[in-house]
Design an enzyme around this catalytic site. Structure first.
Site, mmCIF file in Angstrom:
data_model
loop_
_atom_site.group_PDB
_atom_site.id
_atom_site.type_symbol
_atom_site.label_atom_id
_atom_site.label_comp_id
_atom_site.label_asym_id
_atom_site.label_seq_id
_atom_site.Cartn_x
_atom_site.Cartn_y
_atom_site.Cartn_z
ATOM 1 N N SER A 55 0.796 -1.236 0.000
ATOM 2 C CA SER A 55 0.000 0.000 0.000
ATOM 3 C C SER A 55 0.824 1.280 0.000
ATOM 4 O O SER A 55 0.251 2.373 -0.114
ATOM 5 C CB SER A 55 -0.959 0.004 1.196
ATOM 6 O OG SER A 55 -2.056 -0.841 0.950
ATOM 7 N N LYS A 58 0.116 3.778 -2.641
ATOM 8 C CA LYS A 58 -0.902 4.833 -2.574
ATOM 9 C C LYS A 58 -0.297 6.221 -2.429
ATOM 10 O O LYS A 58 -1.019 7.222 -2.561
ATOM 11 C CB LYS A 58 -1.871 4.547 -1.428
ATOM 12 C CG LYS A 58 -2.702 3.276 -1.626
ATOM 13 C CD LYS A 58 -3.743 3.115 -0.535
ATOM 14 C CE LYS A 58 -4.596 1.867 -0.720
ATOM 15 N NZ LYS A 58 -3.963 0.645 -0.195
ATOM 16 N N SER A 115 -5.656 3.250 4.771
ATOM 17 C CA SER A 115 -5.209 2.606 3.535
ATOM 18 C C SER A 115 -6.357 1.925 2.790
ATOM 19 O O SER A 115 -6.218 0.800 2.287
ATOM 20 C CB SER A 115 -4.111 1.579 3.848
ATOM 21 O OG SER A 115 -3.389 1.259 2.681
#
Length: 377
Positions: A55, A58, A115
């Protein structure tokens, strides 16, 4: 060349650093420590080794969203509709329902704090029309930033063949986000919050926000294949650092290694603003409506120094003796050289603070007569 461009200093000096001994607490295979303002690398360990970023991906998703907001093509209060594709993501999410609408602000909050994969995809679709189109933009932006070892396959970081990056590239995109979009800190510093009018609880996946002094963000990541990843940012005494760790075996290794990197940087380095050692004198103007023009520095300058060299910065003025009118505002009149231990590390242009018009024929004649009168007196 791309990497050199990405690390070039637009307005600030970059002074090569002598690395101190590696922090003993680093227990990850790949790590980097970067200073935000200059882009200087203070510590590196296998920084170009490719791993899955999970993640941490991101960060690029958020960067493109912030750029869309700053360009005016996206608004904080715009409503985003969750598609069937967005709600199918799995993993970390806030359990969006199909066709549920949520503001850009709340979706950015969900992405940064917990997230949320469903919100990341919904934002991507809203910005670019589809996730594949958004991912194409992600890769294009990565190339512009000099992220030569990065390939994005999605906007979430969920496992996908060929979805890879490295610690250096993560540091580059992290720097771009926090340097040019500081308002993201409104979300990355949240420890606990809510969505849906208080019905959905949020708790930050980045535990450094809770217990590390000066923590400002940024993004955690974990999958079974990526293991534990983190881009951690923190600021003390006006200096913000970026610590990236990848493929950590445990969550504790991830946070402890990032904490060790940040503490190492704050203990050993400092940003030092540079000012002229003496007042900058005016420059004579020939045939001008004014006799002089005042030079000023074209930009600010900050040097990243080892703390032991804090008093080693000096400057030297180099100015032209005179300049002929007309003088344009911003016209170069000389340089301010910046030295550390006598070695030049930068040169700042000295420019005219304002313009000086050239005398007309009549003005020249009048000045000539005035000079004759004064001599006669």
């Amino acid at each position: 060349m791309k990497r050199m461009t990405a690390l070039a200093l637009a307005l600030l000096c970059l002074l090569p650093m002598r690395a101190y001994a590696a922090p003993a607490e680093i227990t990850v295979p790949s790590a980097i420590l970067m200073e935000k303002t200059t882009g200087s690398i203070l510590y590196e360990q296998e920084t170009t080794a490719q791993y899955e970023p999970a993640s941490v991906t991101k960060i690029m998703t958020l960067l493109l969203v912030m750029e869309a907001i700053d360009s005016g093509s996206l608004g904080w209060d715009d409503m985003v509709t969750a598609s069937p594709h967005a709600i199918s993501m799995g993993g970390s999410q806030i359990w969006l329902k199909e066709n549920e609408q949520m503001s850009v602000r709340d979706m950015v909050k969900a992405v940064t704090v917990v997230s949320a994969n469903d919100c990341a995809v919904a934002l991507a679709e809203h910005v670019a029309g589809s996730e594949p189109a958004f991912v194409e933009r992600m890769n294009q932006r990565a190339a512009e930033l000099g992220m030569d070892r990065t390939t994005f396959k999605n906007c979430t970081g969920l496992p996908a063949e060929g979805h890879l990056t490295c610690a250096l590239d993560i540091a580059l995109m992290s720097r771009e986000l926090i340097l040019n979009h500081p308002s993201i800190r409104e979300f990355t510093t949240i420890w606990m919050d809510t969505l849906r009018d208080g019905e959905f609880q949020l708790s930050n996946t980045n535990k450094l926000i809770f217990y590390y002094e000066g923590a400002t963000g940024l993004k955690t990541g974990f999958t079974d294949t990526a293991l534990y990843c983190l881009s951690a940012t923190a600021e003390r005494d006006g200096m913000e650092l970026i610590a990236v760790v990848m493929h950590a075996p445990t969550s504790n290794d991830r946070f402890d290694s990032a904490k060790a990197l940040l503490s190492y940087g704050f203990a050993n380095y400092a940003l030092t603003p540079v000012y002229p050692d003496q007042a900058i004198p005016p420059v004579a103007v020939l045939l001008g409506e004014r006799d002089t023009v005042q030079p000023v520095t074209a930009r600010e300058c900050t040097v990243l120094l080892e703390k032991s060299k804090a008093g080693a910065v000096s400057t030297q003025l180099e100015l032209c003796e005179s300049v002929e009118a007309p003088v344009e505002p911003g016209q170069k009149l000389g340089e301010l050289k910046v030295l550390v231990d006598g070695e030049q590390v930068d040169a700042i242009d000295l420019i005219a603070a304002d313009g000086v018009e050239r005398l007309s024929i009549g003005g020249i004649f009048k000045r000539f007569l005035n000079t004759l009168f004064l001599q006669g007196a």
